[in-house]
Design an enzyme around this catalytic site. Structure first.
Site, PDB file in Angstrom:
ATOM      1  N   CYS A 227       0.729  -1.469   0.261  1.00 24.42           N
ATOM      2  CA  CYS A 227      -0.344  -0.087   0.292  1.00 24.42           C
ATOM      3  C   CYS A 227       1.369   1.306   0.212  1.00 24.42           C
ATOM      4  O   CYS A 227       2.003   1.226   0.638  1.00 24.42           O
ATOM      5  CB  CYS A 227      -0.838  -0.007   0.760  1.00 24.42           C
ATOM      6  SG  CYS A 227      -2.381   1.514   1.455  1.00 24.42           S
TER       7      CYS A 227
ATOM      8  N   CYS B 250     -19.579  -4.886   3.071  1.00 23.61           N
ATOM      9  CA  CYS B 250     -19.043  -4.232   3.182  1.00 23.61           C
ATOM     10  C   CYS B 250     -18.004  -3.874   2.357  1.00 23.61           C
ATOM     11  O   CYS B 250     -17.076  -5.471   2.312  1.00 23.61           O
ATOM     12  CB  CYS B 250     -18.628  -3.976   5.093  1.00 23.61           C
ATOM     13  SG  CYS B 250     -17.230  -2.628   5.581  1.00 23.61           S
TER      14      CYS B 250
ATOM     15  N   CYS C 144     -16.559  -8.203   5.198  1.00 28.87           N
ATOM     16  CA  CYS C 144     -16.015  -6.677   5.183  1.00 28.87           C
ATOM     17  C   CYS C 144     -14.835  -7.370   4.359  1.00 28.87           C
ATOM     18  O   CYS C 144     -14.153  -8.454   4.676  1.00 28.87           O
ATOM     19  CB  CYS C 144     -15.684  -6.603   6.262  1.00 28.87           C
ATOM     20  SG  CYS C 144     -17.347  -6.350   7.334  1.00 28.87           S
TER      21      CYS C 144
ATOM     22  N   CYS D  39       0.206   4.566   6.926  1.00 28.05           N
ATOM     23  CA  CYS D  39       0.108   4.853   8.058  1.00 28.05           C
ATOM     24  C   CYS D  39       0.410   3.991   9.652  1.00 28.05           C
ATOM     25  O   CYS D  39       1.094   2.380   8.970  1.00 28.05           O
ATOM     26  CB  CYS D  39      -1.494   3.250   7.664  1.00 28.05           C
ATOM     27  SG  CYS D  39      -2.839   4.449   7.007  1.00 28.05           S
TER      28      CYS D  39
ATOM     29  N   ARG E  45     -18.328  -2.432  17.551  1.00 30.74           N
ATOM     30  CA  ARG E  45     -17.741  -3.341  16.990  1.00 30.74           C
ATOM     31  C   ARG E  45     -16.452  -3.439  17.912  1.00 30.74           C
ATOM     32  O   ARG E  45     -14.853  -2.725  17.889  1.00 30.74           O
ATOM     33  CB  ARG E  45     -16.935  -3.655  15.411  1.00 30.74           C
ATOM     34  CG  ARG E  45     -16.524  -5.005  15.283  1.00 30.74           C
ATOM     35  CD  ARG E  45     -16.437  -5.042  13.625  1.00 30.74           C
ATOM     36  NE  ARG E  45     -17.715  -4.692  13.162  1.00 30.74           N
ATOM     37  CZ  ARG E  45     -17.717  -4.611  12.261  1.00 30.74           C
ATOM     38  NH1 ARG E  45     -17.324  -3.951  11.572  1.00 30.74           N
ATOM     39  NH2 ARG E  45     -19.868  -4.908  11.909  1.00 30.74           N
TER      40      ARG E  45
ATOM     41  N   CYS F 262       0.595   0.120  10.365  1.00 27.51           N
ATOM     42  CA  CYS F 262      -0.475  -0.988   9.488  1.00 27.51           C
ATOM     43  C   CYS F 262       0.856  -2.029   9.014  1.00 27.51           C
ATOM     44  O   CYS F 262       1.781  -1.565   8.508  1.00 27.51           O
ATOM     45  CB  CYS F 262      -0.840  -0.581   7.864  1.00 27.51           C
ATOM     46  SG  CYS F 262      -1.311  -1.456   6.932  1.00 27.51           S
TER      47      CYS F 262
ATOM     48  N   CYS G 108     -18.742   3.540   8.338  1.00 29.78           N
ATOM     49  CA  CYS G 108     -19.050   1.883   9.317  1.00 29.78           C
ATOM     50  C   CYS G 108     -17.772   2.992   9.404  1.00 29.78           C
ATOM     51  O   CYS G 108     -16.577   2.985   8.819  1.00 29.78           O
ATOM     52  CB  CYS G 108     -18.148   1.140   9.087  1.00 29.78           C
ATOM     53  SG  CYS G 108     -17.141   0.060   9.632  1.00 29.78           S
TER      54      CYS G 108
HETATM   55  N1  SAM Z   1      -6.841   0.571   3.335  1.00 28.06           N
HETATM   56  C1  SAM Z   1      -7.949   0.443   3.288  1.00 28.06           C
HETATM   57  C2  SAM Z   1      -8.318   1.478   4.864  1.00 28.06           C
HETATM   58  O1  SAM Z   1      -7.135   1.977   5.421  1.00 28.06           O
HETATM   59  O2  SAM Z   1      -9.025   2.180   4.984  1.00 28.06           O
HETATM   60  C3  SAM Z   1      -8.427  -0.877   5.101  1.00 28.06           C
HETATM   61  C4  SAM Z   1      -8.019  -1.358   5.215  1.00 28.06           C
HETATM   62  S1  SAM Z   1      -6.685  -0.633   7.167  1.00 28.06           S
HETATM   63  C5  SAM Z   1      -6.278  -2.318   6.876  1.00 28.06           C
HETATM   64  C6  SAM Z   1      -8.481  -0.441   7.849  1.00 28.06           C
HETATM   65  C7  SAM Z   1      -8.420  -0.559   9.348  1.00 28.06           C
HETATM   66  O3  SAM Z   1      -7.656  -1.475   9.941  1.00 28.06           O
HETATM   67  C8  SAM Z   1      -7.369   0.778   9.852  1.00 28.06           C
HETATM   68  O4  SAM Z   1      -8.079   1.505   9.507  1.00 28.06           O
HETATM   69  C9  SAM Z   1      -6.774   0.414  11.087  1.00 28.06           C
HETATM   70  O5  SAM Z   1      -8.655   0.894  11.777  1.00 28.06           O
HETATM   71  C10 SAM Z   1      -6.717  -1.224  11.615  1.00 28.06           C
HETATM   72  N2  SAM Z   1      -5.954  -1.624  11.661  1.00 28.06           N
HETATM   73  C11 SAM Z   1      -5.058  -1.626  10.957  1.00 28.06           C
HETATM   74  N3  SAM Z   1      -3.842  -2.077  10.818  1.00 28.06           N
HETATM   75  C12 SAM Z   1      -4.454  -2.385  12.800  1.00 28.06           C
HETATM   76  C13 SAM Z   1      -3.581  -3.157  13.791  1.00 28.06           C
HETATM   77  N4  SAM Z   1      -2.290  -3.076  13.590  1.00 28.06           N
HETATM   78  N5  SAM Z   1      -3.755  -3.068  14.215  1.00 28.06           N
HETATM   79  C14 SAM Z   1      -5.280  -2.475  14.784  1.00 28.06           C
HETATM   80  N6  SAM Z   1      -5.824  -2.055  14.332  1.00 28.06           N
HETATM   81  C15 SAM Z   1      -5.637  -2.131  12.664  1.00 28.06           C
HETATM   82 FE1  SF4 Z   2      -2.489   1.389   4.062  1.00 30.83          FE
HETATM   83 FE2  SF4 Z   2      -2.767  -0.527   5.810  1.00 30.83          FE
HETATM   84 FE3  SF4 Z   2      -2.743   2.337   5.255  1.00 30.83          FE
HETATM   85 FE4  SF4 Z   2      -4.906   0.579   5.162  1.00 30.83          FE
HETATM   86  S1  SF4 Z   2      -4.217   1.274   7.018  1.00 30.83           S
HETATM   87  S2  SF4 Z   2      -4.183   2.684   3.419  1.00 30.83           S
HETATM   88  S3  SF4 Z   2      -3.806  -0.887   3.642  1.00 30.83           S
HETATM   89  S4  SF4 Z   2      -0.894   1.703   4.926  1.00 30.83           S
END
Ligand code: SAM
Ligand code: SF4
Ligand code: DTB
Length: 362
Positions: free
Chosen positions: A66, A141, A110, A70, A273, A73, A201
């Site tokens: 990606c 979702c 989802c 973040c 949730r 992530c 959501c």
């Molecule tokens: N890329 C899309 C986005 O960022 O909206 C969808 C996938 S992203 C993984 C969805 C959510 O998962 C993130 O906004 C975050 O809140 C949660 N998330 C991701 N990695 C995480 C982690 N290591 N621990 C807890 N929550 C996590």
């Molecule tokens: Fe990409 Fe992960 Fe951020 Fe979603 S949470 S935008 S998958 S880096």
């Protein structure tokens, strides 16, 4: 014996408000724990059956690589998590996985993609996934990153029920965690989704290194949207090796439960949730989250890339707590079998194919 009265003005518990102040939210968050739980549980009972929890299942339809950064992530190309990137999954495989999830009791499916935003060339497949999963009678979702007006229109036409797009933390703390987009970008997509008539959501993560004030501000932002998100996922950080947040301090379980309770109180009719991080939560902590108003979980043994407790552990926990999974409304399979049962009420059979009772449904 003294009878203790909850020491605060009792607001109308069925009132849905969009004008929460930070001070009000903070005062609720800071209540003595028992008073906070009592109030949250009372709000929950006004709108929901407290012994039913919704089961949602996640699938990563496009993993890793990606462009966003973040800090939490595993899927960001900016971090060395060691995760292998994959292409968008084939539509039929997604539908087959959804069937399995439905057989295990999931009512919402989802689908998540590690994109900053979808490319137009991917939208036909995404649309086919929504249509295919919807045809199973499950709620759909998607979470695909930022959306344009064209994207939301296509998703709406496909029949998408929910779009997941988390604000993750407070506006103040956001840039400490994510630098490749802004908090305002997030709100922008949320308002596009809402305007298109897709349910929202949106929630966040506890454990990023934020303060209590950041947690409260995040919930105030969500609760003061023109409409509350129908689903509010509260994740506990899963520390991923190789990400900037891998060594963050563990979340205090009591503080986490306070966040759940505050979400329940400020967004009384939303599904709250209990999302990522349950493998690190004790049964007692999860039970407390359910008492504080959480009424949805992710089921199955994986989230997107990380582990989740899995069916056996969750079934055992539900049994101990007397919790039942929430049933699917308008389930075509249930309707077909109910029709079958009615038609065969006279002959006393179970509707098996050798029965001679005339049936229009077959
Ligand atoms: N890329 C899309 C986005 O960022 O909206 C969808 C996938 S992203 C993984 C969805 C959510 O998962 C993130 O906004 C975050 O809140 C949660 N998330 C991701 N990695 C995480 C982690 N290591 N621990 C807890 N929550 C996590
Ligand atoms: Fe990409 Fe992960 Fe951020 Fe979603 S949470 S935008 S998958 S880096
Ligand atoms: C949400 O708030 N949590 C889910 C879902 N929305 C997409 C994702 C949790 C991801 C946990 C880390 C992982 O599996 O990679």
């Amino acid at each position: 014996m003294n009878v203790h009265v909850v020491p605060m003005a009792t607001p109308a518990l069925d009132q849905v408000r969009h004008n929460w102040t930070r001070a009000e939210a903070q005062a609720i968050y800071d209540l003595p724990f028992n008073d906070l739980l009592f109030r949250a549980a009372t709000v929950q009972r006004t709108h929901f059956d407290p012994n039913r929890v919704q089961l949602a299942r996640l699938l990563s339809i496009k993993t890793g690589g990606c462009a966003e950064d973040c800090g939490y992530c595993s899927q960001s190309a900016h971090h060395a998590s060691g995760l292998k990137a994959s292409k968008l999954m084939e539509v039929q495989r997604v539908i087959d996985e959804a069937k399995k999830a439905k057989a295990q009791g999931a009512t919402r499916y989802c689908m998540g993609a590690a994109w900053r935003s979808p490319k137009s060339r991917d939208m036909d497949s995404v649309v086919a996934m929504v249509e295919g999963v919807k045809a199973l009678g499950m709620e759909t979702c998607m979470t695909l990153g930022m959306l344009s007006d064209t994207d939301v229109a296509q998703l709406k036409d496909a029949g998408l029920d929910y779009y997941n797009h988390n604000i993750d933390t407070s506006e103040r703390y956001y840039s400490e965690i994510i630098k490749t987009r802004t908090f305002a970008d997030r709100l922008d997509t949320l308002s596009r989704v809402r305007e298109a008539g897709i349910k929202v959501c949106s929630g966040g993560i506890v454990g990023l290194g934020e303060t209590d004030e950041d947690r409260i501000d995040m919930l105030v932002t969500l609760a003061n949207l023109d409409e509350h998100p129908e689903s509010v996922p509260i994740n506990m950080l899963i520390p991923i090796p190789g990400t900037p947040l891998e060594n963050r301090k563990k979340v205090d379980p009591i503080a986490f439960v306070r966040v759940i309770a505050l979400a329940r109180i400020m967004m009384p009719t939303s599904f709250v949730r209990l999302s990522a991080g349950r493998t690190e939560m004790s049964e007692e902590m999860q039970a407390m989250c359910f008492f504080a108003g959480a009424n949805s979980i992710f089921c199955g043994d994986t989230l997107l890339t990380a582990d989740n407790p899995g069916e056996d552990k969750d079934q055992a926990l539900f049994r101990k707590l007397g919790i039942e999974p929430m049933a699917l409304e308008n389930d075509p399979d249930v309707e077909a079998s109910a029709e079958n049962a009615t038609e065969h009420a006279g002959c006393g059979c179970t509707g098996h194919t050798s029965c001679q009772t005339a049936t229009s449904a077959r």
